[in-house]
Structure formats: structure tokens, C-alpha cells
Design a protein around this motif. Sequence first.
Motif, PDB file in Angstrom:
ATOM      1  N   SER A 254      53.525  48.417  25.316  1.00 30.81           N
ATOM      2  CA  SER A 254      52.193  48.985  25.501  1.00 30.81           C
ATOM      3  C   SER A 254      51.376  48.664  24.263  1.00 30.81           C
ATOM      4  N   SER A 255      50.421  47.776  24.421  1.00 22.02           N
ATOM      5  CA  SER A 255      49.636  47.273  23.299  1.00 22.02           C
ATOM      6  C   SER A 255      48.270  47.956  23.287  1.00 22.02           C
ATOM      7  N   PRO A 280      57.215  43.268  31.402  1.00 18.50           N
ATOM      8  CA  PRO A 280      56.571  44.581  31.585  1.00 18.50           C
ATOM      9  C   PRO A 280      55.650  44.903  30.407  1.00 18.50           C
ATOM     10  N   ALA A 281      54.353  44.886  30.661  1.00 18.10           N
ATOM     11  CA  ALA A 281      53.401  45.076  29.563  1.00 18.10           C
ATOM     12  C   ALA A 281      52.123  45.699  30.081  1.00 18.10           C
ATOM     13  N   ARG A 282      51.469  46.451  29.196  1.00 17.52           N
ATOM     14  CA  ARG A 282      50.142  46.950  29.499  1.00 17.52           C
ATOM     15  C   ARG A 282      49.294  46.920  28.239  1.00 17.52           C
ATOM     16  N   LEU A 283      47.985  46.920  28.453  1.00 18.52           N
ATOM     17  CA  LEU A 283      47.018  46.747  27.374  1.00 18.52           C
ATOM     18  C   LEU A 283      45.949  47.818  27.495  1.00 18.52           C
ATOM     19  N   THR A 284      45.643  48.461  26.356  1.00 20.42           N
ATOM     20  CA  THR A 284      44.560  49.445  26.274  1.00 20.42           C
ATOM     21  C   THR A 284      43.615  49.015  25.160  1.00 20.42           C
ATOM     22  N   THR A 298      49.627  58.211  19.385  1.00 23.65           N
ATOM     23  CA  THR A 298      50.552  59.330  19.558  1.00 23.65           C
ATOM     24  C   THR A 298      50.742  59.665  21.034  1.00 23.65           C
ATOM     25  N   ARG A 299      49.648  59.668  21.777  1.00 19.18           N
ATOM     26  CA  ARG A 299      49.764  59.964  23.213  1.00 19.18           C
ATOM     27  C   ARG A 299      50.615  58.909  23.920  1.00 19.18           C
ATOM     28  N   GLU A 300      50.412  57.650  23.571  1.00 27.62           N
ATOM     29  CA  GLU A 300      51.178  56.588  24.208  1.00 27.62           C
ATOM     30  C   GLU A 300      52.641  56.646  23.794  1.00 27.62           C
TER      31      GLU A 300
END
Length: 536
Positions: A254-255, A280-284, A298-300
Motif C-alpha cells: 500500500s503506497s 497485490p498493490a494499491r495507491l493513495t 497510521t490508519r493504513e
Amino acid sequence: MNLSSHLVQRVLKLPPPLTRDLVVERDLRVPMPDGVDLLADRWAPRTGGEGLPTALIRCPYGRRGVIALGAVRPLAERGYQVLIQSTRGGFGSGGTPDHMRQERADGLATLDWLVEQQWAGDAIVLIGTSYMGYVQWAVADRVPPQVKAMIPHMTESALTLEFLRGDGMSLQTPFGWGAMIALQERPFAMVRQPFELKGIRRALDTLPLADADLAALGHRSDYIQAILAHDADDPHWAALDHRDRVADVTVPVSSIGGWYDIFLPGQIRDFTTLQAADRPARLTIGPWTHTSLDNTLTREAVEFGLAHARGEQPPERAPVRLYVTGEEAWRDFASWPPQGYEGRRLHLHPGGALAVEPPTAPRSDGYRYDPADPTPSVGGVTMPPGAGRVDNTALEARPDVLTYTTPVLDEDVEVVGEVSAEIWFRSSLPYADVFVRLCEVDAQGRSVNVCDGLTGLTGADELGRATVRLWPTAHRLRRGRRIRVQVSSGAFPRYARNPGTGEPLATATTLRAADQSVHHGPEHPSAVILPVRVAL
């Protein structure tokens, strides 16, 4: 300590912790294969800490103070035990500091040690910001099975290399970081830092630049000398470049990045590499600069990291979540760049106009660029203070900045993706830079930057097309406002000023002013290319 815990919870707008009663084991010695010991602190709940998932943070900035309160303690209060380790050569860890070069070997040795500790449990999550995220990429293709997830925040797998592009060196960030690292263990470093930052900024005016570290620090810095002597393609940096490892990463990633973060293009590159490899990846990406205070990491760590550490799936969401500035709202997408956005050209016209239609007659606009009085960097992608979205009125009043503006928009224009520009350009000198900035102008005439970029030219005394890669963006340009494009020849000290002589930046002492011209016409259609969802 409970008071500081409450304060951090309030500042970061975090949910209440599971516990505030923690125990800290200081100065654990982690042996490296070459006989050096690196020091680490273990934070855990006083009751039931052993066996919890371990958040591993490897840090060059110390293990206490702001790092401990803002990054470590919130995790230890919310379901983790945390091991924070000082990287080689700093804050008590042994060895000679050689920043970024040693992180693969040291990181892998640390993981080997960690999985053998009886308290460690069977799940590890790699977590951290900036350098602390980069060290994750250094080991990511060879992690043991106990590593269940990675959360790199405001970082990328090659770190320094984006700054050292041969077509436009980002000066302020790598120089400032090198100076900060050199000064951070001085007595009262936090108190002295604001004054030292001013000295570092003044040092960037030094000629030759190779003496700027002496001006800022009073001694040589190996890292600063290296960034001045070696561009991104130099073999000197090969050991720091972990881009080729990204496709082989198999743990969920999770980036988290920011639209005004210094590492955003590389962070997006790493994510698209993972997506292309079906990992498996996600981007914010949020509306943040490199040092923005927010609770996303922290939430992630809790929602994404702990879920994977426990063998569960995190709450379902789209692979890409973007904060759309202008709209000031979060939106979900399936990929980067999002589908459904087509590149549309806005052409530069005489009289400072900007329009969809190409110009019908050949024209040019001119300005004089003087590196002795360089066009300044204002807001945008830089280190604080002053980063992010700012008023560009004073910048646009300078004679060395051209502006081109649309009529008032009669509908919203949503720009999401990679922005670029093609500027037909000529200089009176063979060596010149072209800086392009996209702005939004409100009803009161206030111009605010959206994204920008710079490219350097050789052979600029011949008319040619300069292709400029601007920063990625997700921005809604509102109805009733106007779109503006700035063209200039620098943004100092974010980018090193072009001396106009072709001399190496490290040793150049002569500054030559140049007469620049921007051309627009049927044969030279200068334009900015915007990925838009609606027709302009």
C-alpha cells in the motif's frame, strides 16, 4: 508520556488506542555480517506485547523524540509491537554512514535477526516514510515469509535519482537533505535547525556549487559532493537504485504519496510496475507535501497492515484512491493513469492567450533570463516552508515569466493523470532550461499553482521543441475560473540555475544571461497537454 499520546492522537485525528501502557526496550544490538552492531528500540504494550505483529522501521534520523512520538508510539498503541532501528553510522549504530548504499545488506540482516527473536511472533509489516520507505524497497524482493505487507509512504525505489536527472537537476532537496544529515546529531539540533536552514538556503548561491557544503556546514559532505558530480545515469548510483526489484515483490503493498511530494513520479512508477506485474498493490495520493501532518500512514498500518499480518483481507477499496484538488474530495479509480482521460492540447497564442484552437499566424514572445537574478521557485514541489499551493501573483509579475491564460471556463474541467507541455523555444545561448507551470486563476485574479516541471536543453540556440514533463495531478478546474500556463527558464533553488555556459554545475563560476523566445504558430504549436475527462 500519556499526555504526548493524547496530543498526537488529537493532532493526527486518530481513533483512541487499544492501550497507552507501553514498555520500551532500548539499545537492542542487531549484528550485521561484517561485525557491526546496529542499535534498535522495541516498543510494545506492557501486557500481551509478545507475539503481536512487528512493525519494522529502519531510520537514519534517530529513534526518539518526534520520530518515536509521531511514528512509533501510535503503532505500538494500536496493535503492533514496533522495532525501530538506527541505520548504519548514526545515533549509536556502528559502522561508517554511507547513506542508501548499505540498506539492502543491512536490511536483510536485520530481518534475519528479527525472525529469530522469541518475542517477534510470525508476522512483520514494513512501514515508514521517505528514507524509511526507501529501505523497504531495498529488501522487498527477498523478504522472509514472515513479512506480510509493505507500506511505503512518500518515497520510491530509487530515491535520489529523480533529483539528478541530466535534463534538470533538483538542487534544494538533495543538498538540504545532505546538510541536515550532517548536522542532525549536533547538540540542540532541533532548536538550531530553523537557523541552519537559512544558512543552507544562502549556501546555494555559492559559486562554484562544489563549495556550497563548506558554506553551509564548514566541512565537506561526501553525499553533497556526489550529487554535484554524478547525474542519475552515472554508475556511482547503481547500488542505490532498486527499481529493478519492484516487479519481483510479492507481498501486498500500500503506497501513499502526495501531489506536492518530492518523490511522487517515482512512487507512481513503482505502483504501475506492480500493477503491470499483477502484484497485490494499491495507491493513495492526497493533497500533501513531503512533511504534511496527516494520519494516513497510521490508519493504513492498522487497516491494511494488521489485516494482512493476521491473515485477513483489509476493507475493500479500489486500487487507486486520489484526492482531487479543486473538488476537494476523494475519488476511487481502477488504475493509474485512470481510463477515460484523453490528452487535450491548450495552445499558446499571442497576447498571452491560451486556447484549444491552434494559432493561425507565426508569432513569438521573449524574455531575458539572468542566472545572477534567477527566476525563483515559489510553492509547488519543494521542501517546506512554502511548499504546495500558493499565490503566484508576485512570480507572474516578473519580466522573466511569460503567462498564457484561457477565457473564463463555462464548465468544470477535470484533469487527472500525466501532464506535459511542448514548447517551441530558442535561446541566444546553446544551454537553457524551460520551466512550465499549470495554474488556476480565480475570479479575483489570484493565480494558484497546480503542477509544474522543468527540462534542460542543449543546442537551445536553434529553434526546437522542448518537451516538459510536469508533475502528475488530479485537479478540477472550476467553472468561472481560468487556466493559466507559465513559461520561464528556472525555479531556483528548487532546480539548479542554468549558468548558460555548458560548464558542469559543480564547477561553473561564470553566469551568462540569455534572451529566450517562445514560438507559437501553425508550424510551432506550443501547447500544454492535459488529460481531461470533458471536452474543452
